[in-house]
Scaffold this motif. Structure first.
Motif, PDB file in Angstrom:
ATOM      1  N   ILE A  43      12.072  19.231   0.887  1.00 56.87           N
ATOM      2  CA  ILE A  43      12.281  20.685   0.766  1.00 56.87           C
ATOM      3  C   ILE A  43      11.682  21.176  -0.550  1.00 56.87           C
ATOM      4  N   LEU A  44      11.946  20.433  -1.628  1.00 56.40           N
ATOM      5  CA  LEU A  44      11.410  20.838  -2.935  1.00 56.40           C
ATOM      6  C   LEU A  44       9.884  20.839  -2.918  1.00 56.40           C
ATOM      7  N   ASN A  45       9.298  19.813  -2.330  1.00 51.98           N
ATOM      8  CA  ASN A  45       7.829  19.752  -2.300  1.00 51.98           C
ATOM      9  C   ASN A  45       7.228  20.929  -1.543  1.00 51.98           C
ATOM     10  N   THR A  46       7.873  21.313  -0.435  1.00 52.69           N
ATOM     11  CA  THR A  46       7.394  22.476   0.319  1.00 52.69           C
ATOM     12  C   THR A  46       7.473  23.730  -0.546  1.00 52.69           C
ATOM     13  N   ILE A  47       8.591  23.870  -1.255  1.00 55.89           N
ATOM     14  CA  ILE A  47       8.777  25.050  -2.119  1.00 55.89           C
ATOM     15  C   ILE A  47       7.776  25.023  -3.280  1.00 55.89           C
ATOM     16  N   PHE A  48       7.567  23.858  -3.868  1.00 50.54           N
ATOM     17  CA  PHE A  48       6.605  23.749  -4.981  1.00 50.54           C
ATOM     18  C   PHE A  48       5.197  24.134  -4.504  1.00 50.54           C
ATOM     19  N   THR A  49       4.830  23.663  -3.320  1.00 48.38           N
ATOM     20  CA  THR A  49       3.502  23.971  -2.789  1.00 48.38           C
ATOM     21  C   THR A  49       3.347  25.471  -2.561  1.00 48.38           C
ATOM     22  N   GLY A  97       4.797  32.321 -13.504  1.00 48.30           N
ATOM     23  CA  GLY A  97       6.237  32.623 -13.584  1.00 48.30           C
ATOM     24  C   GLY A  97       6.968  32.182 -12.337  1.00 48.30           C
ATOM     25  N   ALA A  98       6.673  30.968 -11.883  1.00 43.72           N
ATOM     26  CA  ALA A  98       7.202  30.504 -10.595  1.00 43.72           C
ATOM     27  C   ALA A  98       8.655  30.017 -10.662  1.00 43.72           C
ATOM     28  N   LEU A  99       9.209  29.885 -11.859  1.00 44.98           N
ATOM     29  CA  LEU A  99      10.544  29.276 -11.949  1.00 44.98           C
ATOM     30  C   LEU A  99      11.594  30.034 -11.130  1.00 44.98           C
ATOM     31  N   LEU A 100      11.707  31.342 -11.340  1.00 47.80           N
ATOM     32  CA  LEU A 100      12.736  32.097 -10.610  1.00 47.80           C
ATOM     33  C   LEU A 100      12.515  32.060  -9.099  1.00 47.80           C
ATOM     34  N   PRO A 101      11.284  32.329  -8.627  1.00 50.98           N
ATOM     35  CA  PRO A 101      11.089  32.237  -7.164  1.00 50.98           C
ATOM     36  C   PRO A 101      11.415  30.848  -6.614  1.00 50.98           C
ATOM     37  N   ILE A 102      11.102  29.813  -7.358  1.00 51.12           N
ATOM     38  CA  ILE A 102      11.425  28.446  -6.905  1.00 51.12           C
ATOM     39  C   ILE A 102      12.944  28.263  -6.828  1.00 51.12           C
ATOM     40  N   LEU A 103      13.641  28.716  -7.857  1.00 53.18           N
ATOM     41  CA  LEU A 103      15.107  28.573  -7.854  1.00 53.18           C
ATOM     42  C   LEU A 103      15.726  29.360  -6.697  1.00 53.18           C
ATOM     43  N   TYR A 104      15.215  30.573  -6.458  1.00 55.35           N
ATOM     44  CA  TYR A 104      15.712  31.374  -5.327  1.00 55.35           C
ATOM     45  C   TYR A 104      15.498  30.641  -4.013  1.00 55.35           C
ATOM     46  N   ASP A 105      14.317  30.091  -3.836  1.00 53.98           N
ATOM     47  CA  ASP A 105      14.019  29.383  -2.578  1.00 53.98           C
ATOM     48  C   ASP A 105      14.892  28.142  -2.407  1.00 53.98           C
ATOM     49  N   ILE A 106      15.104  27.413  -3.493  1.00 58.53           N
ATOM     50  CA  ILE A 106      15.945  26.216  -3.394  1.00 58.53           C
ATOM     51  C   ILE A 106      17.362  26.608  -2.988  1.00 58.53           C
ATOM     52  N   GLN A 107      17.880  27.645  -3.647  1.00 56.92           N
ATOM     53  CA  GLN A 107      19.244  28.052  -3.289  1.00 56.92           C
ATOM     54  C   GLN A 107      19.302  28.580  -1.858  1.00 56.92           C
ATOM     55  N   HIS A 108      18.252  29.264  -1.444  1.00 63.67           N
ATOM     56  CA  HIS A 108      18.217  29.779  -0.073  1.00 63.67           C
ATOM     57  C   HIS A 108      18.242  28.615   0.928  1.00 63.67           C
ATOM     58  N   GLU A 109      17.514  27.557   0.630  1.00 61.29           N
ATOM     59  CA  GLU A 109      17.425  26.408   1.545  1.00 61.29           C
ATOM     60  C   GLU A 109      18.658  25.515   1.494  1.00 61.29           C
TER      61      GLU A 109
END
Ligand code: FES
Length: 145
Positions: free
Chosen positions: A4-10, A17-29
């Protein structure tokens, strides 16, 4: 979790400034941002673990533990405070003791003139929530379970 993390990182690979969008996506998933994800995010973004952890703890939105079956957010911003949200939050904490419900503060739900406001499970907004109305909503939520 790693897939899941790899998909979000890709997805956010070339985004500044990808940190916040990544954190949002992780919490969403996943429903929260697991502690184990912090070093992986730090490595991906070339940040320190402390920097990632600092952002997670700064924003009330991010959970560090899995949520309950339902998530109830009570607005604690100024306009709702003026309409009694502190008392409502205290009532909610007491009412939800032992329930599989995560109670969180939120800072404005866009219902400022008709507060106190709450949100249930990201989808339901309720205004002018009294303790009695809160109990009725929780009773309904229990019936849905
Ligand atoms: S202050 Fe509570 S909804 Fe805006």
């Amino acid at each position: 979790m790693n897939a899941i993390l790899n998909t979000i990182f890709t997805k956010h690979q070339h985004q500044p400034g990808a940190l916040l969008p990544i954190l949002y996506d992780i919490q969403h998933e996943l429903g929260y941002v697991p502690e184990d994800a912090v070093p992986l995010i730090a490595k991906e973004l070339n940040l320190s673990r402390a920097e990632v952890h600092g952002v997670i703890t700064y924003y009330h939105h991010f959970r560090q533990t899995p949520p309950g079956k339902h998530v109830v957010r009570v607005c604690c911003a100024e306009a709702c405070q003026a309409n009694g949200s502190e008392a409502l939050a205290a009532h909610a904490a007491k009412r939800l003791q032992g329930a599989d419900v995560t109670l969180e503060p939120v800072y404005c739900l866009g219902l400022c003139s008709i507060g106190p406001a709450i949100q249930i499970d990201e989808t339901e907004l309720h205004a002018r929530v009294t303790p009695q109305k809160f109990d009725a909503l929780m009773h309904k939520l229990g019936e849905k379970a």
